[in-house]
Design an enzyme around this catalytic site. Structure first.
Site, PDB file in Angstrom:
ATOM      1  N   GLY A  30       0.795  -1.236   0.000  1.00 47.92           N
ATOM      2  CA  GLY A  30       0.000   0.000   0.000  1.00 47.92           C
ATOM      3  C   GLY A  30       0.823   1.279   0.000  1.00 47.92           C
ATOM      4  O   GLY A  30       0.286   2.364   0.215  1.00 47.92           O
ATOM      5  N   GLY A  31       2.129   1.135  -0.258  1.00 42.35           N
ATOM      6  CA  GLY A  31       3.047   2.278  -0.172  1.00 42.35           C
ATOM      7  C   GLY A  31       2.697   3.442  -1.088  1.00 42.35           C
ATOM      8  O   GLY A  31       3.104   4.580  -0.847  1.00 42.35           O
ATOM      9  N   GLU A  32       1.930   3.182  -2.135  1.00 41.51           N
ATOM     10  CA  GLU A  32       1.560   4.260  -3.066  1.00 41.51           C
ATOM     11  C   GLU A  32       0.317   5.017  -2.582  1.00 41.51           C
ATOM     12  O   GLU A  32      -0.137   5.960  -3.221  1.00 41.51           O
ATOM     13  CB  GLU A  32       1.301   3.673  -4.455  1.00 41.51           C
ATOM     14  CG  GLU A  32       2.538   3.665  -5.344  1.00 41.51           C
ATOM     15  CD  GLU A  32       3.694   2.846  -4.803  1.00 41.51           C
ATOM     16  OE1 GLU A  32       4.697   3.465  -4.405  1.00 41.51           O
ATOM     17  OE2 GLU A  32       3.612   1.606  -4.760  1.00 41.51           O
TER      18      GLU A  32
ATOM     19  N   ASP B 238      11.500   6.312  -5.690  1.00 38.07           N
ATOM     20  CA  ASP B 238      10.708   5.086  -5.491  1.00 38.07           C
ATOM     21  C   ASP B 238      11.579   3.837  -5.516  1.00 38.07           C
ATOM     22  O   ASP B 238      11.200   2.807  -6.067  1.00 38.07           O
ATOM     23  CB  ASP B 238       9.565   4.969  -6.518  1.00 38.07           C
ATOM     24  CG  ASP B 238       8.609   3.831  -6.178  1.00 38.07           C
ATOM     25  OD1 ASP B 238       8.332   3.634  -4.977  1.00 38.07           O
ATOM     26  OD2 ASP B 238       8.144   3.132  -7.095  1.00 38.07           O
TER      27      ASP B 238
ATOM     28  N   ASP C 180      12.088   1.320  -3.544  1.00 37.56           N
ATOM     29  CA  ASP C 180      11.684   0.458  -2.427  1.00 37.56           C
ATOM     30  C   ASP C 180      12.839  -0.438  -1.998  1.00 37.56           C
ATOM     31  O   ASP C 180      13.551  -0.975  -2.854  1.00 37.56           O
ATOM     32  CB  ASP C 180      10.533  -0.468  -2.838  1.00 37.56           C
ATOM     33  CG  ASP C 180       9.241   0.275  -3.140  1.00 37.56           C
ATOM     34  OD1 ASP C 180       9.315   1.327  -3.767  1.00 37.56           O
ATOM     35  OD2 ASP C 180       8.182  -0.227  -2.735  1.00 37.56           O
TER      36      ASP C 180
ATOM     37  N   ARG D 165      16.491  -2.391  -5.570  1.00 35.63           N
ATOM     38  CA  ARG D 165      15.894  -1.646  -6.684  1.00 35.63           C
ATOM     39  C   ARG D 165      16.845  -0.563  -7.184  1.00 35.63           C
ATOM     40  O   ARG D 165      16.870  -0.228  -8.358  1.00 35.63           O
ATOM     41  CB  ARG D 165      14.598  -0.978  -6.202  1.00 35.63           C
ATOM     42  CG  ARG D 165      13.454  -1.923  -5.983  1.00 35.63           C
ATOM     43  CD  ARG D 165      12.404  -1.832  -7.044  1.00 35.63           C
ATOM     44  NE  ARG D 165      11.574  -0.667  -7.053  1.00 35.63           N
ATOM     45  CZ  ARG D 165      10.308  -0.621  -6.661  1.00 35.63           C
ATOM     46  NH1 ARG D 165       9.746  -1.696  -6.137  1.00 35.63           N
ATOM     47  NH2 ARG D 165       9.590   0.470  -6.791  1.00 35.63           N
TER      48      ARG D 165
ATOM     49  N   TRP E 260      10.997 -10.789 -15.339  1.00 33.26           N
ATOM     50  CA  TRP E 260      10.067 -10.492 -14.239  1.00 33.26           C
ATOM     51  C   TRP E 260       9.664 -11.767 -13.495  1.00 33.26           C
ATOM     52  O   TRP E 260       8.650 -11.825 -12.820  1.00 33.26           O
ATOM     53  CB  TRP E 260       8.825  -9.753 -14.780  1.00 33.26           C
ATOM     54  CG  TRP E 260       8.268  -8.757 -13.813  1.00 33.26           C
ATOM     55  CD1 TRP E 260       7.086  -8.864 -13.121  1.00 33.26           C
ATOM     56  CD2 TRP E 260       8.839  -7.499 -13.424  1.00 33.26           C
ATOM     57  NE1 TRP E 260       6.907  -7.748 -12.325  1.00 33.26           N
ATOM     58  CE2 TRP E 260       7.964  -6.901 -12.494  1.00 33.26           C
ATOM     59  CE3 TRP E 260      10.021  -6.829 -13.760  1.00 33.26           C
ATOM     60  CZ2 TRP E 260       8.223  -5.662 -11.899  1.00 33.26           C
ATOM     61  CZ3 TRP E 260      10.273  -5.597 -13.171  1.00 33.26           C
ATOM     62  CH2 TRP E 260       9.388  -5.032 -12.253  1.00 33.26           C
TER      63      TRP E 260
HETATM   64  O1  LIG Z   1       4.691   0.082  -2.037  1.00 34.00           O
HETATM   65  C1  LIG Z   1       3.956  -0.898  -2.132  1.00 34.00           C
HETATM   66  O2  LIG Z   1       3.127  -1.217  -1.267  1.00 34.00           O
HETATM   67  C2  LIG Z   1       4.119  -1.769  -3.330  1.00 34.00           C
HETATM   68  C3  LIG Z   1       3.440  -2.979  -3.449  1.00 34.00           C
HETATM   69  C4  LIG Z   1       3.646  -3.806  -4.567  1.00 34.00           C
HETATM   70  C5  LIG Z   1       2.888  -5.104  -4.548  1.00 34.00           C
HETATM   71  O3  LIG Z   1       2.309  -5.414  -3.483  1.00 34.00           O
HETATM   72  O4  LIG Z   1       2.811  -5.846  -5.511  1.00 34.00           O
HETATM   73  C6  LIG Z   1       4.560  -3.357  -5.573  1.00 34.00           C
HETATM   74  C7  LIG Z   1       5.212  -2.120  -5.363  1.00 34.00           C
HETATM   75  N1  LIG Z   1       4.983  -1.353  -4.275  1.00 34.00           N
HETATM   76  C8  LIG Z   1       6.171  -1.589  -6.287  1.00 34.00           C
HETATM   77  O5  LIG Z   1       6.738  -0.500  -6.050  1.00 34.00           O
HETATM   78  C9  LIG Z   1       6.493  -2.320  -7.465  1.00 34.00           C
HETATM   79  O6  LIG Z   1       7.331  -1.903  -8.274  1.00 34.00           O
HETATM   80  C10 LIG Z   1       5.831  -3.558  -7.682  1.00 34.00           C
HETATM   81  C11 LIG Z   1       5.937  -4.447  -8.740  1.00 34.00           C
HETATM   82  C12 LIG Z   1       5.054  -5.451  -8.456  1.00 34.00           C
HETATM   83  C13 LIG Z   1       4.734  -6.648  -9.249  1.00 34.00           C
HETATM   84  O7  LIG Z   1       4.121  -7.561  -8.666  1.00 34.00           O
HETATM   85  O8  LIG Z   1       5.075  -6.694 -10.445  1.00 34.00           O
HETATM   86  N2  LIG Z   1       4.439  -5.201  -7.257  1.00 34.00           N
HETATM   87  C14 LIG Z   1       4.889  -4.046  -6.781  1.00 34.00           C
END
Ligand SMILES: O=C(O)c1cc(C(=O)O)c2c(n1)C(=O)C(=O)c1cc(C(=O)O)[nH]c1-2
Length: 567
Positions: free
Chosen positions: A171-173, A297, A299, A324, A469
């Site tokens: 939920g960081g966004e 960003d 993370d 990252r 990926w």
């Molecule tokens: O900040 C967050 O809560 C959060 C959650 C997730 C997620 O739960 O999949 C991703 C990201 N950030 C993120 O920054 C990101 O690049 C990302 C890629 C993916 C994916 O599954 O391809 N999830 C997420």
């Protein structure tokens, strides 16, 4: 009987099942099996393919588990399937039937389930934990972890450590507050909670009563201005690993919220960090911040993998992570001390390097500008490399103790990034930033790299047209397995990187392979079905990936029967 604590601790060494995300709690994704080898892997053949069916055909990031001849695998949209591992026949399926209004940032993914006793436990996109009976798929308990309408979700696989189910949150966004939590796997009762933004208190629950257990490493507000810590992000969205030797949980934390770093001067603990957490009460033993005051960003969630670093005649209890931000870090896992760090990507523009403590030396003009300097409009645009989707994102690395190399699925891309004004509103995106991702090279984006943690050198690489990926696995048979968005399941020689096998599954791969033994034969499985963050946020890279097939299938392989005698 089902899965015991002992089964979980010994998962990496026992070949007849896979009962943890990471193929072992330390997360090495290494199998001691060598039935499949560099000699015979070219004969690998599919033995069954199981389709999840229906319309929910995308974003299959799951790593399956296998116990007593049954495979337990999650699918996108918070579903779980039990499949006969021999025949590929369905035993049961469960669909969490998500409410409208869930807010996963980066596709409807789920990365796997946990097994404990007679239960299969997983997290949902509406931020609940669900425990199912492993034989029937019937719900045993459901527990709300957080408010999905505030932007919380769960995409990570939980892990079970010392009889506790440990989960993170996404939920960081959306300006949520990250946390790591422990639950009783038998009842769903909460045992402790550890928020990951400095200022929020942790609690241990005793007989239903909350007892404050303080916060390590700083005082509320110390590394955040004003009230910004209240919606500080630092989501624990990729879950964690566990090292029994130091009795530590290792969880990473995501970006500080909002992305616009000019709104929050300071280091913004514990965002973009790795945390060592005591599994008994959730207290933080040490923290290592990869990107202090993150403005890109970057993370810090990527998995911290424990390994023995044999150097100068000594064995150091080390752990490594490919961030990252483009740097790979080798830490002492007993105390979090920085041993070394080095780039694992072709180019890093936002930092000139790392200092002797592993802290980045920021590049001049590397940070996107302050909108306040432009009379509150869009701030100055910078080009930053890697792009925010990372030198590496969630897809796990593998470590092979024989080659003493890490196999890192990485990507070469840059971004235009700028800041914008923003204020917190419950359930709304909380970025204050805009971006366009671009490929760094004409002919490839993905690079599978063998990295030497002693020298920081790349030993070999495999270049892939599309971004990689999917997760990686390595074996004592001197093999490295992974999948590509183009749909290929591939095997490489772990020492040389020579491609030894490929099979086109028909749909893009963003899953993570496993291997186990059944009836004396080594099996390999991978979940397929294109999706995740790249097609959603990839900008100009989205053009490269637009033709890859979504889907939802588990493929299982082994050597042909007539080969058994000759092996
Ligand atoms: O900040 C967050 O809560 C959060 C959650 C997730 C997620 O739960 O999949 C991703 C990201 N950030 C993120 O920054 C990101 O690049 C990302 C890629 C993916 C994916 O599954 O391809 N999830 C997420």
């Amino acid at each position: 009987a089902g899965v015991t604590d002992d089964d979980l601790l010994k998962d990496q060494d026992t070949v007849d099942d896979v009962v943890t995300y990471g193929m072992g709690l330390q997360g090495q994704r290494y199998s001691p099996m060598n039935d499949l080898s560099t000699e015979n892997v070219k004969q690998l053949q599919p033995v069954w393919a199981f389709s999840f069916g229906g319309e929910k055909q995308r974003g299959q990031e799951s790593q399956p588990l296998v116990k007593d001849g049954v495979m337990y695998v999650s699918a996108s949209y918070s579903r779980v399937y039990a499949i006969d591992a021999k025949t590929g026949e369905e035993i049961w399926q469960y669909d969490a039937r998500l409410p409208d209004g869930i807010m996963p940032c980066c596709d409807v993914v789920n990365r796997g389930v946990a097994l404990y006793g007679d239960k299969v436990i997983f997290g949902t996109l509406d931020a609940k934990l669900v425990a199912l009976n492993k034989d029937t798929g019937k719900v045993v308990w459901i527990k709300k972890v957080a408010d999905y309408q505030a932007g919380y979700s769960i995409t990570a696989a939980p892990i079970i450590v010392k009889g506790k189910l440990i989960t993170g949150v996404s939920g960081g966004e959306f300006g949520i507050v990250g946390k790591v939590e422990a639950y009783d796997p038998n009842t769903g009762e909460i045992l402790w909670t550890r928020p990951t933004v400095e200022g929020h208190m942790g609690y241990v629950y005793k007989d239903g009563k909350k007892i404050e257990n303080g916060i390590s490493g700083g005082a509320p507000g110390k590394t955040w201005p004003g009230d910004m810590w209240k919606n500080g992000g630092a989501a624990t969205w990729l879950g964690g690993t566990y090292d029994p030797e130091t009795d530590s949980l290792f969880f990473g934390t995501g970006n500080p919220a909002p992305w616009n770093s000019h709104l929050r001067p300071g280091d913004n603990l514990f965002s973009s960090s790795r945390l060592a957490i005591d599994p008994d009460d959730g207290s933080i033993k040490w923290h290592f911040q990869t990107t202090p005051h993150d403005g890109w960003d970057y993370d810090g969630v990527n998995e911290l993998v424990s390994f023995d670093l044999k150097e100068n005649g000594k064995t150091i209890k080390a752990a490594a992570t490919a961030d990252r931000n483009g740097f790979m870090y080798v830490l002492n896992r007993e105390n979090g001390d920085f041993i070394r760090g080095f780039p694992f990507v072709d180019k890093i523009t936002w930092a000139k390097g790392l200092d002797e403590n592993g802290r980045p030396i920021y590049a001049e003009n590397g940070r996107p500008g302050d909108p306040a300097d432009m009379k509150g409009e869009k701030g100055k645009v910078v080009v930053a490399q890697p792009a925010f989707l990372g030198g590496k994102n969630w897809m796990p690395v593998a470590y092979n103790p024989n080659t003493e190399l890490f196999y890192v699925p990485s990507n070469e891309w840059s971004m235009d990034i700028w800041n914008e004004p923003v204020s917190y509103k419950k359930g709304a995106a909380y970025l204050g930033a805009g971006f366009t991702i671009k490929p760094a090279h004409d002919d490839y984006i993905g690079v599978l790299r063998a990295m030497d943690p002693k020298t920081g050198k790349e030993v070999w690489r495999y270049e892939n047209t599309a971004p990689l990926w999917g997760g990686v696995m390595t074996t004592a048979g001197n093999l490295v397995f992974t999948g590509t968005p183009e749909g290929y399941f591939k095997a490489f020689d772990a020492r040389t990187g020579k491609e030894l096998y490929k099979f086109n599954t028909g749909t893009g791969i963003v899953g993570t392979p496993i291997t186990w033994k059944m009836g004396g034969e080594q099996y390999v499985s991978i979940t397929t079905g294109w999706g995740g963050a790249v097609p959603l946020w990839g900008g100009e890279v989205a053009k490269v990936v637009k033709d890859f097939n979504q889907g939802g299938t588990v493929w299982t392989f082994k050597l042909p029967n007539d080969n058994v005698a000759s092996r």
